[in-house]
Design a protein around this motif. Sequence first.
Motif: not given
Length: 768
Positions: A410-427
Amino acid sequence: MEGKAITYLVNLLQSCIDKKAHLSGKLLHAYILRNGLSSDTFLSNRLIELYSKCGHTDTARHLFDKMPHRNIYSWHAMLDGYCKARKLEDAHELFAVMPERNTVSWNTLISALVRSGFEKKALDVYHMMNLEGFMPTRFTLASVFSAFGALMEVDLWSIRDAIRAFRDLPEPNEVSFTAMMGMLAESHQVEEAFSMFRSMHRTRIHIDSISLSSVLGVCTRGGTGEFCVTSEMHGFSSNMHGQQIHSLTVKLGFERDLHLNNSLLDMYAKNGDMNSAGIIFNNLPEVSVVSWNIMIGGYGQKYQAEKAAEYMHIMLCQGFEPDEVTFINMLSACVRSGHIESGRNIFDRMVCPRLSSWNAILSGYSQNRSHKEAVKLFREMQFRGVQPDQTTVAIILSSCAGMGLLEGGKQVHAASVRAMFDTDTYVASGLIGMYSKCNRIERAECIFDRIPELDIVCWNSIIAGLSLNSWDTEAFTFFRQMLGRGMFPTEFSCATVLSCCTKLSSLSQGRQIHAHIAQYGYINNVFVGTALINMYSKCGDVDGAKQLFDEMPCKNTVTWNEMIHGYAQNGCGNEAVILYEDMIGSGEEPDAITFVAVLTACSHSGLVDMGIKIFNSMQHEHGVEPLSDHYTCIMDALGRAGRFHEAEVLIDKMPYKDDPIIWEVLLSSCRVHANVSLARRAAEELFRLDPQNSAPYVLLANIYSSLGRWEEVKVVREMMNDKQVFKNPGYSWVEHKNRMQVFKVDDNFRMAIDEFEEENVEISYFNG
């Protein structure tokens, strides 16, 4: 006199530009200001170029804005400075207000956009260039073709557009031919790229070392056709194209060209032909760090970390200084070969490892299931202030999934949202996998629904996640939606949905998936074929499984195991033993799972002596140490046959006395043969090992009741009440006309349709 002074100053400034001597350039700038020469446009242009080359584009822009007289070279100097500093927004703004443009202006902006990965924007600028009536040069087209090739989603229209532009050239030369080859290779049209090279050769276009290096790069991408046979079974090498280009380099006299030799090395190494690479390397007239790196990387790809380390050692002894690529290649070699600790030692020697190095070692830990170490290293990475990218996030999500570490995920998920990585297909796929493995499938579905552009990786992740959480019917729904959207399934997609059929025991659905697999051309894939054998066997169609097995052109150990196990599950013991013997005769080495399958077959079919013979051969003839599962199979075979004396001898000798499954199997056999004394011993062992398991209480009570020993039955039931042990209800299910009905049986053997299965729910999605 002033003209000579200006010429002298220009020469000095050019020397500062060449050497990036910023401080010396500033002193010259001060001299120019003191002597009133700042209005000279030629000197100002050189100063702009100097500051840009030294990375001071703001100073260059300040000087540009103060110039009393600008010419097109002033604009080009500033534009080039922004482009080389990758300040593309500033470059685009400057380009838009240029009072005069020429082909150089357009080429500068287009090539900068391509170099920075903005291929679509580069093509937009190219189309604007055409609309404004500028004729593209060979340099324009070189950038444009590179842009086409770099776009992995390049469609047929784009390729036709590029070929049309190429054909419109009045005099195509080696630059445009080379760029066109690269574009075709990037869009996976390898044969067309070779055809382009042959056309270049036939029309006697000058072939230089750069063209040859480019076509060698095409050779690393493989392909089939006129000169290439991909299968080495027929005696041909898959790098035959490269060998022909190699002959041409010798014929044209390029044997001493270091860059071309390195391209040859790279071609052979990437095609896995390290013998040829070694011969070339040993005969190189000149060796560079790049040459060493290719050899180290090539052996790493072949999982030969020791050989890669040997080359690195010789490299150091000969006085070559390893660079970042050397360390990354050596690190990758260790990771690929499973020598993760050696890889970590190399990583720790890096003074300031790049992100690619962090990702390589993190990936190594994750692939070797050292997930705790991966997470620990990721924290260290954050402590050092190294910013992760999408690859890093995907790796760590995989480790969180492997550990079931929901909060960390969940913490990595939150960080990925902040970095705008969450829409990257592999992430996004990593997030789906993490939540699925942590039993949060609803959250995984939410992430899937928010992905703007779904690719096959995302679809595979959600289907696998649903299957993992036993949402097999829902997995079918998603698979059908995937097909409905025109998505081409992979072997993984098919194998996953087949496992859903297997778990649902749905033969009709499995046959329909089989038809899809044949349609998509995966029928000869060893992994998909193995999944099909498993599905047919577990759904009771062992003849269908065997027919498929016999038709498979390639089989591995897993394939043999599945077919032997299929026979075992369907009570075909003799057929399983014959197939086991055929497997050994074919040269395929049996593993621990093979022996579980064949011993199970012997047990279920009463082939006790054959089972004992195979069990005894495991270690002596095949080097496989018997595990608890193998002892369980033999114990089951002896128990079913009522050979309890042999069973007791074996149980006293075996190293797995605390395995409850073995005792449970023995207890079940005692019930069949009414062996009360051994049953009591087995039950007592089970009470000790797993006191809350209801099975031994029920089995022991059933033995007593079958013999009419009701007082002892009462004692067992009182023990269950005292220890609060409860018997779990049994379930059965029936498939009828593509509909599944589930039944529950309670202690009084009353049968009822389970409440969570509605009467009219259909699970067939492939009808018609």
